[in-house]
Design a protein around this motif. Structure first.
Motif, PDB file in Angstrom:
ATOM      1  N   ARG A 334       0.821  -1.212   0.000  1.00 26.53           N
ATOM      2  CA  ARG A 334       0.000   0.000   0.000  1.00 26.53           C
ATOM      3  C   ARG A 334       0.860   1.268   0.000  1.00 26.53           C
ATOM      4  O   ARG A 334       0.427   2.320  -0.473  1.00 26.53           O
ATOM      5  CB  ARG A 334      -0.947  -0.024   1.189  1.00 26.53           C
ATOM      6  CG  ARG A 334      -1.921  -1.201   1.138  1.00 26.53           C
ATOM      7  CD  ARG A 334      -2.906  -1.206   2.269  1.00 26.53           C
ATOM      8  NE  ARG A 334      -3.962  -0.217   2.067  1.00 26.53           N
ATOM      9  CZ  ARG A 334      -4.984  -0.060   2.905  1.00 26.53           C
ATOM     10  NH1 ARG A 334      -5.081  -0.817   3.977  1.00 26.53           N
ATOM     11  NH2 ARG A 334      -5.901   0.855   2.666  1.00 26.53           N
ATOM     12  N   ASP A 338      -0.707   3.126  -5.279  1.00 23.72           N
ATOM     13  CA  ASP A 338      -1.874   3.911  -4.898  1.00 23.72           C
ATOM     14  C   ASP A 338      -3.137   3.203  -5.395  1.00 23.72           C
ATOM     15  O   ASP A 338      -3.721   3.568  -6.414  1.00 23.72           O
ATOM     16  CB  ASP A 338      -1.779   5.315  -5.491  1.00 23.72           C
ATOM     17  CG  ASP A 338      -2.928   6.214  -5.026  1.00 23.72           C
ATOM     18  OD1 ASP A 338      -3.580   5.845  -4.034  1.00 23.72           O
ATOM     19  OD2 ASP A 338      -3.156   7.257  -5.659  1.00 23.72           O
ATOM     20  N   GLU A 340      -6.665   1.086  -3.600  1.00 27.85           N
ATOM     21  CA  GLU A 340      -7.371   0.636  -2.410  1.00 27.85           C
ATOM     22  C   GLU A 340      -7.739  -0.850  -2.541  1.00 27.85           C
ATOM     23  O   GLU A 340      -8.102  -1.305  -3.635  1.00 27.85           O
ATOM     24  CB  GLU A 340      -8.647   1.452  -2.209  1.00 27.85           C
ATOM     25  CG  GLU A 340      -8.395   2.865  -1.717  1.00 27.85           C
ATOM     26  CD  GLU A 340      -7.677   2.891  -0.379  1.00 27.85           C
ATOM     27  OE1 GLU A 340      -8.101   2.157   0.543  1.00 27.85           O
ATOM     28  OE2 GLU A 340      -6.674   3.628  -0.278  1.00 27.85           O
ATOM     29  N   ASP A 342     -10.035  -3.757  -2.762  1.00 30.07           N
ATOM     30  CA  ASP A 342     -11.452  -3.780  -3.145  1.00 30.07           C
ATOM     31  C   ASP A 342     -11.798  -5.171  -3.681  1.00 30.07           C
ATOM     32  O   ASP A 342     -11.394  -5.536  -4.777  1.00 30.07           O
ATOM     33  CB  ASP A 342     -11.721  -2.727  -4.216  1.00 30.07           C
ATOM     34  CG  ASP A 342     -13.199  -2.651  -4.602  1.00 30.07           C
ATOM     35  OD1 ASP A 342     -13.999  -3.468  -4.099  1.00 30.07           O
ATOM     36  OD2 ASP A 342     -13.537  -1.779  -5.419  1.00 30.07           O
TER      37      ASP A 342
END
Length: 384
Positions: A334, A338, A340, A342
């Motif tokens: 992380r 960049d 998230e 999901d």
């Protein structure tokens, strides 16, 4: 302070290299269409069909005597199969525990009847096992077990609760760690192991535990005056602690202690292709170096087990250091990318990251919590 030795693992022989190539071809045939998200489940995946295919091809019970369905191959040959299975994200849950630790425990401590009845089924990929160790309020402190088994003629009557039992809702057996005499204050004394048939034990109730990812791997097992045949006693009554410590060396030392999150590492490498900045290069270099060290340590423990040496202390180190590596990998990922996590994303990387982030907290629990393991390591170093 005492040093803890890790013998140098032997170099791969021609036979081992040939086995690796052969098994990779087997996995490609069996699992060629498996997605990255599916591969990220590896030993959380449960497929009876895949386990049967493994058994039919001779990849289960590899080190066991042929009379029990085994193949009398070396511990390193088995290590190759385990390592390649995990790297490929194979759904090994239907044979994993049985082949790794339950079968070897039965082979070491079981009666002739137990060996002849159960081991061929494991080697064929037909019998799945869970682990009946942890309990509410005690967790990795196995000596605090409160589950009690009282001898009543030809049966034991079992009362108590076990928790975090992987695949108890699908498996055929667990090896239950319980107390056959005394109280939890007696610690290691008075404990025993029983083979419990999960499909045919009156008084046993299995309840699901849903994890952070919304998946059902874990369970609670409630024993309410449950009836287990006395012939299902594994080993000697009262010797359960010594037996379970022998079993944990198999559980804690394998490559699953650092390959559970390997699909995220592979996805991260793919996403970072072409990146030449210092942060990316230094992080990937560090992670790769740590992975290489973990692999060497794990292979060293495999050599000790092959030579029938006590590897409990070394196995605890592999498990603890491996869990740290696996749990910090998502954090490094992380920092570098960049994106998230999901689970619904079309991106393979984001889906795999989500799965690893959700499952990683459990990896310092299974096989013994970090605090318990570091206590074992401290005693081995002579600092406690």
């Amino acid at each position: 302070m005492s040093a803890i030795p890790f013998p140098a693992p032997p170099a791969d022989s021609e036979e081992v290299l040939a086995l690796r190539a052969e098994f990779r071809a087997f996995l490609h045939k069996q699992l060629g269409g498996r997605s990255p998200r599916q591969r990220s489940d590896n030993w959380y995946g449960f497929s009876r069909d895949f386990s049967r295919a493994m058994g039919q091809a001779g990849y289960l019970g590899m080190t066991w005597p042929k009379q029990y369905g085994g193949h009398e191959r070396s511990a390193f040959e088995r290590y190759v199969v385990v390592e390649e299975s995990l790297a490929a994200g194979a759904p090994v849950g239907a044979h994993w525990i049985a082949d790794r630790q339950s079968g070897p425990s039965i082979l070491k401590f079981g009666t002739d009847e137990q060996k002849e009845t159960i081991l061929p089924g494991i080697a064929a990929g037909e019998l799945a096992f869970g682990i009946g160790m942890s309990e509410p309020d005690s967790g990795s402190d196995l000596a605090a077990t409160r589950t009690k088994a009282v001898r009543d003629g030809d049966v034991y009557r079992v009362t108590g609760t076990k928790v975090w039992t992987s695949f108890a809702h699908k498996a055929d057996y667990v090896i239950l760690f319980c107390r056959t005499s005394g109280t939890p204050a007696d610690r290691h004394q008075g404990t025993s192991q029983l083979l419990v048939n999960l499909k045919a034990t009156p008084g046993l109730t299995i309840k699901p535990i849903i994890d952070l990812a919304g998946q059902h791997h874990f369970n609670e097992m409630h024993f309410e005056d449950a009836v287990v045949p006395a012939r299902n006693l594994l080993g000697q009554e009262g010797d359960g602690w010594n037996q379970v410590m022998s079993e944990l060396a198999f559980e804690r030392s394998g490559p699953e202690r650092f390959l559970s999150s390997i699909e995220l590492m592979l996805q991260l490498l793919d996403v970072l292709k072409g990146r030449t900045d210092d942060a990316a290069l230094a992080t990937i270099g560090r992670l790769t170096a740590q992975l290489a060290v973990l692999r060497r340590l794990s292979r060293s423990v495999a050599a000790m087990l092959q030579n029938k040496q006590d590897a409990g202390l070394q196995a605890a180190i592999v498990k603890d250091v491996g869990a740290v590596w696996e749990q910090t990998l998502p954090d490094f990922a992380r920092q570098l990318v960049d994106a998230e996590p999901d689970p619904r994303s079309a991106s393979a990387y984001a889906g795999v990251l989500a799965n690893i982030v959700h499952n990683a907290p459990s990896w310092s629990l299974r096989g013994g919590t970090r605090e318990i393991l570091r206590g074992i390591i401290a005693r081995g170093l002579g600092t406690r």
